[in-house]
Motif scaffolding. Sequence first.
Motif, PDB file in Angstrom:
ATOM      1  N   LEU A   6       0.869  -1.176   0.000  1.00 30.75           N
ATOM      2  CA  LEU A   6       0.000   0.000   0.000  1.00 30.75           C
ATOM      3  C   LEU A   6       0.905   1.226   0.000  1.00 30.75           C
ATOM      4  O   LEU A   6       1.639   1.464   0.971  1.00 30.75           O
ATOM      5  N   ILE A   7       0.873   1.984  -1.083  1.00 26.27           N
ATOM      6  CA  ILE A   7       1.863   3.043  -1.295  1.00 26.27           C
ATOM      7  C   ILE A   7       1.190   4.411  -1.423  1.00 26.27           C
ATOM      8  O   ILE A   7       0.155   4.558  -2.067  1.00 26.27           O
ATOM      9  N   GLY A   8       1.814   5.403  -0.792  1.00 27.44           N
ATOM     10  CA  GLY A   8       1.337   6.775  -0.895  1.00 27.44           C
ATOM     11  C   GLY A   8       2.208   7.687  -0.058  1.00 27.44           C
ATOM     12  O   GLY A   8       2.861   7.233   0.883  1.00 27.44           O
ATOM     13  N   PRO A   9       2.248   8.978  -0.362  1.00 29.41           N
ATOM     14  CA  PRO A   9       3.063   9.918   0.403  1.00 29.41           C
ATOM     15  C   PRO A   9       2.701   9.922   1.879  1.00 29.41           C
ATOM     16  O   PRO A   9       1.600   9.522   2.288  1.00 29.41           O
ATOM     17  N   ILE A  86       2.666  -4.568   3.048  1.00 25.70           N
ATOM     18  CA  ILE A  86       3.689  -3.606   3.446  1.00 25.70           C
ATOM     19  C   ILE A  86       3.175  -2.199   3.150  1.00 25.70           C
ATOM     20  O   ILE A  86       2.706  -1.921   2.047  1.00 25.70           O
ATOM     21  N   ILE A  87       3.263  -1.330   4.135  1.00 22.82           N
ATOM     22  CA  ILE A  87       2.833   0.056   3.967  1.00 22.82           C
ATOM     23  C   ILE A  87       4.074   0.916   3.756  1.00 22.82           C
ATOM     24  O   ILE A  87       4.996   0.903   4.579  1.00 22.82           O
ATOM     25  N   GLY A  88       4.105   1.651   2.657  1.00 21.50           N
ATOM     26  CA  GLY A  88       5.290   2.452   2.349  1.00 21.50           C
ATOM     27  C   GLY A  88       4.946   3.751   1.668  1.00 21.50           C
ATOM     28  O   GLY A  88       3.879   3.897   1.074  1.00 21.50           O
ATOM     29  N   THR A  89       5.870   4.705   1.737  1.00 19.86           N
ATOM     30  CA  THR A  89       5.647   6.018   1.131  1.00 19.86           C
ATOM     31  C   THR A  89       5.989   6.030  -0.360  1.00 19.86           C
ATOM     32  O   THR A  89       5.609   6.953  -1.081  1.00 19.86           O
ATOM     33  N   SER A  90       6.728   5.012  -0.808  1.00 20.06           N
ATOM     34  CA  SER A  90       7.125   4.962  -2.217  1.00 20.06           C
ATOM     35  C   SER A  90       7.494   3.533  -2.581  1.00 20.06           C
ATOM     36  O   SER A  90       7.710   2.684  -1.713  1.00 20.06           O
ATOM     37  N   GLU A  91       7.583   3.281  -3.897  1.00 23.00           N
ATOM     38  CA  GLU A  91       8.029   1.971  -4.345  1.00 23.00           C
ATOM     39  C   GLU A  91       9.477   1.728  -3.907  1.00 23.00           C
ATOM     40  O   GLU A  91       9.855   0.602  -3.575  1.00 23.00           O
ATOM     41  N   LYS A 109       1.066  -3.769  -6.211  1.00 27.24           N
ATOM     42  CA  LYS A 109       1.014  -2.384  -5.755  1.00 27.24           C
ATOM     43  C   LYS A 109      -0.420  -1.888  -5.647  1.00 27.24           C
ATOM     44  O   LYS A 109      -1.230  -2.077  -6.549  1.00 27.24           O
ATOM     45  N   ILE A 110      -0.724  -1.253  -4.525  1.00 30.53           N
ATOM     46  CA  ILE A 110      -2.019  -0.606  -4.308  1.00 30.53           C
ATOM     47  C   ILE A 110      -1.742   0.853  -3.951  1.00 30.53           C
ATOM     48  O   ILE A 110      -1.121   1.140  -2.931  1.00 30.53           O
ATOM     49  N   SER A 111      -2.168   1.772  -4.789  1.00 33.46           N
ATOM     50  CA  SER A 111      -1.911   3.189  -4.549  1.00 33.46           C
ATOM     51  C   SER A 111      -3.021   3.795  -3.693  1.00 33.46           C
ATOM     52  O   SER A 111      -4.208   3.522  -3.897  1.00 33.46           O
ATOM     53  N   ILE A 112      -2.640   4.629  -2.741  1.00 37.24           N
ATOM     54  CA  ILE A 112      -3.630   5.306  -1.900  1.00 37.24           C
ATOM     55  C   ILE A 112      -4.552   6.173  -2.756  1.00 37.24           C
ATOM     56  O   ILE A 112      -5.733   6.363  -2.432  1.00 37.24           O
ATOM     57  N   PHE A 113      -4.056   6.648  -3.894  1.00 37.38           N
ATOM     58  CA  PHE A 113      -4.852   7.511  -4.760  1.00 37.38           C
ATOM     59  C   PHE A 113      -5.941   6.737  -5.512  1.00 37.38           C
ATOM     60  O   PHE A 113      -6.871   7.344  -6.052  1.00 37.38           O
TER      61      PHE A 113
END
Length: 273
Positions: A6-9, A86-91, A109-113
């Motif tokens: 789960l990726i997002g700023p 895994i929760i992360g701010t970027s790839e 990949k799952i984008s918060i957007f």
Amino acid sequence: MEIYALIGPSGTGKSHRALKIAYENGVDYIIDDGILIYQTKILAGISAKNANTKMEAVKRAIFENESHKREVKRAIFENKVEKILIIGTSERMVNKIIKRLDIGDEYQKISIFDIASEDEINEAIKMRKGQGIHAVPLPTFEVKKHFSGILRNPIKLIFKIKDTDETKTFEKTLIRPNFSYIGKFFISERAIVQIVKNEMDKFSDIVKVFAIDVSQNNDGIEIDVSVGMKPCMLNETAKDVQKSISEAVENMTLINIKNINVNIIKVYTRLKI
């Protein structure tokens, strides 16, 4: 191993939605800010949200420390984890975590957007920037055992299960980590002492207060209360005093309480204190 990311700023609400994403994909294990979570418990690791500086928080989140990394790797191996989120701010961050924990190469990949609206993301960013609030995908009783910093009230997450009328409920906790509030404000010991004094008035017929001491550090506060009591049910009364002080101080200040020590230094035999 099947890996979801789960990726997002930072501050866009990833931890807020992690439980729902995990449930929908049949995932029981989550890596979030340096800790390995299994359902509602912390299995291993040290949270980045327990760090005293932002730099230290970043290092913990990507498992830069060798002993920290080994602890989480061992827990993953011993629990035979087959699916993990895994929760992360970027790839780039996710790739570092995967490589350091040696758990695979590919991930979904799952984008918060893609899962949150623009308004929801902006609201999450506002809370992060304005109040320093972080979400932890764990119930409050578990958070209190492992986290320092200022705790906020738990939040219930209720959502519908796809293609059914059933609902699922989870609990998350909002906190303000040490690195978010150190240097921005403090609550004076005198104010905390006054809160304790007011609470002790409820026990004035059976307890006499001799001294109240408060010590503060980056992990929270410790309160020592020296009292005299009537001889009847000393342990029960002391526990009631601890609970009353804890609830009052936490509700009024939101500060993390490490210990409340009730020291009985005198026992009265007469009915009146």
